[in-house]
Scaffold this motif. Structure first.
Motif, mmCIF file in Angstrom:
data_model
loop_
_atom_site.group_PDB
_atom_site.id
_atom_site.type_symbol
_atom_site.label_atom_id
_atom_site.label_comp_id
_atom_site.label_asym_id
_atom_site.label_seq_id
_atom_site.Cartn_x
_atom_site.Cartn_y
_atom_site.Cartn_z
ATOM 1 N N UNK A 116 0.432 -1.730 -0.083
ATOM 2 C CA UNK A 116 -0.421 -0.434 -0.376
ATOM 3 C C UNK A 116 0.549 0.907 -0.208
ATOM 4 N N UNK A 117 2.464 1.122 0.447
ATOM 5 C CA UNK A 117 2.993 2.190 0.417
ATOM 6 C C UNK A 117 3.704 2.238 -0.973
ATOM 7 N N UNK A 118 3.872 1.547 -1.950
ATOM 8 C CA UNK A 118 3.934 0.848 -3.061
ATOM 9 C C UNK A 118 6.117 0.927 -2.880
ATOM 10 N N UNK A 119 5.768 0.209 -1.531
ATOM 11 C CA UNK A 119 7.043 -0.537 -1.480
ATOM 12 C C UNK A 119 7.384 -1.993 -1.825
ATOM 13 N N UNK A 120 8.294 -2.523 -1.872
ATOM 14 C CA UNK A 120 8.327 -4.107 -2.172
ATOM 15 C C UNK A 120 9.761 -4.598 -1.103
ATOM 16 N N UNK A 121 9.102 -5.900 -0.586
ATOM 17 C CA UNK A 121 9.139 -7.143 0.367
ATOM 18 C C UNK A 121 9.333 -8.106 -0.374
ATOM 19 N N UNK A 122 9.979 -8.901 0.662
ATOM 20 C CA UNK A 122 9.282 -10.433 -0.034
ATOM 21 C C UNK A 122 9.268 -11.502 1.527
ATOM 22 N N UNK A 123 8.801 -12.206 2.274
ATOM 23 C CA UNK A 123 9.248 -12.769 3.075
ATOM 24 C C UNK A 123 9.744 -14.110 2.327
ATOM 25 N N UNK A 124 10.442 -13.625 3.725
ATOM 26 C CA UNK A 124 12.169 -15.034 3.674
ATOM 27 C C UNK A 124 11.263 -15.999 4.406
ATOM 28 N N UNK A 125 11.357 -17.073 3.993
ATOM 29 C CA UNK A 125 11.203 -17.892 5.890
ATOM 30 C C UNK A 125 12.302 -19.272 5.494
ATOM 31 N N UNK A 126 13.331 -19.305 4.758
ATOM 32 C CA UNK A 126 14.246 -20.893 4.139
ATOM 33 C C UNK A 126 15.731 -19.345 5.284
ATOM 34 N N UNK A 127 15.766 -19.916 6.281
ATOM 35 C CA UNK A 127 16.821 -19.506 6.629
ATOM 36 C C UNK A 127 16.733 -20.182 8.200
ATOM 37 N N UNK A 128 18.517 -20.785 8.042
ATOM 38 C CA UNK A 128 19.143 -21.677 9.497
ATOM 39 C C UNK A 128 18.691 -20.355 10.701
ATOM 40 N N UNK A 129 17.412 -20.373 11.589
ATOM 41 C CA UNK A 129 17.649 -20.225 12.813
ATOM 42 C C UNK A 129 18.395 -20.217 13.450
ATOM 43 N N UNK A 130 18.928 -21.169 13.992
ATOM 44 C CA UNK A 130 20.383 -20.019 15.317
ATOM 45 C C UNK A 130 21.274 -19.618 14.527
ATOM 46 N N UNK A 131 21.632 -19.800 12.372
ATOM 47 C CA UNK A 131 22.086 -18.402 12.871
ATOM 48 C C UNK A 131 21.994 -17.241 12.608
ATOM 49 N N UNK A 144 12.824 -16.777 15.198
ATOM 50 C CA UNK A 144 13.391 -15.420 14.303
ATOM 51 C C UNK A 144 11.629 -16.625 13.485
ATOM 52 N N UNK A 145 10.935 -16.374 12.927
ATOM 53 C CA UNK A 145 10.072 -16.431 12.441
ATOM 54 C C UNK A 145 10.130 -15.847 10.361
ATOM 55 N N UNK A 146 9.910 -14.784 10.054
ATOM 56 C CA UNK A 146 10.201 -14.365 9.191
ATOM 57 C C UNK A 146 10.736 -13.365 9.055
ATOM 58 N N UNK A 147 12.318 -13.343 8.069
ATOM 59 C CA UNK A 147 13.353 -11.976 7.377
ATOM 60 C C UNK A 147 12.529 -11.339 6.491
ATOM 61 N N UNK A 148 11.973 -10.055 6.555
ATOM 62 C CA UNK A 148 11.574 -9.133 5.842
ATOM 63 C C UNK A 148 12.358 -7.906 4.755
ATOM 64 N N UNK A 149 12.767 -8.570 4.142
ATOM 65 C CA UNK A 149 13.861 -7.076 3.370
ATOM 66 C C UNK A 149 12.915 -6.042 2.984
ATOM 67 N N UNK A 150 12.784 -4.900 2.669
ATOM 68 C CA UNK A 150 11.696 -3.810 2.593
ATOM 69 C C UNK A 150 12.706 -2.843 2.231
ATOM 70 N N UNK A 151 12.396 -2.518 0.593
ATOM 71 C CA UNK A 151 12.905 -1.027 -0.081
ATOM 72 C C UNK A 151 11.855 -0.475 -1.286
ATOM 73 N N UNK A 152 12.130 0.242 -2.063
ATOM 74 C CA UNK A 152 11.756 0.244 -3.811
ATOM 75 C C UNK A 152 12.390 -0.664 -4.687
ATOM 76 N N UNK A 153 10.920 -1.248 -5.241
ATOM 77 C CA UNK A 153 11.398 -2.074 -5.938
ATOM 78 C C UNK A 153 12.178 -1.496 -7.495
ATOM 79 N N UNK A 154 13.255 -1.841 -7.398
ATOM 80 C CA UNK A 154 14.200 -1.553 -8.435
ATOM 81 C C UNK A 154 13.559 -1.886 -9.895
ATOM 82 N N UNK A 155 12.654 -3.148 -10.606
ATOM 83 C CA UNK A 155 12.363 -3.153 -11.348
ATOM 84 C C UNK A 155 10.812 -3.361 -12.096
ATOM 85 N N UNK A 156 10.671 -2.935 -12.853
ATOM 86 C CA UNK A 156 8.927 -2.835 -13.086
ATOM 87 C C UNK A 156 8.806 -4.192 -12.549
ATOM 88 N N UNK A 157 7.420 -4.942 -11.944
ATOM 89 C CA UNK A 157 7.299 -5.518 -11.542
ATOM 90 C C UNK A 157 6.546 -6.460 -12.857
#
Ligand SMILES: Cc1cc2nc3c(=O)[nH]c(=O)nc-3n(C[C@H](O)[C@H](O)[C@H](O)COP(=O)(O)O)c2cc1C
Length: 174
Positions: A116-131, A144-157
């Motif tokens: 809704x804020x015209x940002x982009x993100x991805x739900x990253x769930x594949x990770x080593x919990x201990x690391x 840790x349940x989800x790692x969510x990188x957030x930024x303005x999308x680089x490419x056209x969707x």
């Protein structure tokens, strides 16, 4: 953007505009949306880590099985569950189910607010919990349940990903 538009606009974004930051006031608004999620008994068994430090982002990317795109986002939010908070009220069901459902609901709210804020993100769930826990120096009670990188999308969707037809996943019991 209304709710229906945000739902349609949300898609996983894995490349971020390196020239544009996400202001901290915006991050606060995203987190305010996240904590409006429902939680069993309103326990709110969640904790959010807002990561801007480059070394920590790289440690998280490594923990996420070398998903380096996440370290290229200006901000990464790690959504953690506090299972014992739910367990105090609901025992094992709180510990093993509600705490994860609640944090997942908060994560989806976060993703919709991102869209809704015209940002982009991805739900990253594949990770080593201990690391991931080590990267954040997490209190051992947090998971840790989800790692969510957030930024303005680089490419056209690239357009929406496919979904199974509604008819194949909905059963009417009349
Ligand atoms: C629990 C969960 C874990 C996921 N883990 C990853 C991941 O580790 N890396 C990644 O690139 N995408 C991950 N995704 C994103 C999915 O691949 C994506 O949501 C799905 O392909 C549908 O695409 P869309 O989000 O663009 O609609 C994850 C999504 C969920 C809900």
């Amino acid at each position: 953007m209304d709710f229906w538009q945000a739902v349609q606009a949300r898609q996983s974004v894995r490349a971020f505009d390196q020239e544009r930051d996400v202001p901290s006031e915006m991050v606060t608004k995203l987190l305010e949306a996240a904590i409006r999620a429902p939680s069993a008994g309103n326990c709110q068994p969640w904790q959010f880590f807002v990561v801007r430090n480059e070394d920590t982002k790289r440690d998280l990317a490594r923990a996420a099985l070398d998903q380096w795109f996440l370290s290229e986002a200006p901000v990464v939010i790690v959504v953690c569950a506090d299972p014992e908070r739910s367990a105090r009220r609901y025992g094992d069901r709180g510990r093993h189910l509600y705490s994860l459902q609640d944090t997942a609901a908060a994560t989806e709210n976060l993703l919709l607010a991102v869209a809704a804020s015209s940002l982009g993100a991805c739900w990253v769930g594949a990770f080593d919990e201990e690391a991931a826990a080590r990267a954040l120096d997490l209190d051992p009670r947090l998971r840790p349940v989800a790692i969510v990188p957030i930024g303005y999308p680089a490419k056209h969707p690239r357009g929406q990903t496919e979904r199974l037809p509604l008819g194949s996943v909905v059963k009417l019991i009349a």
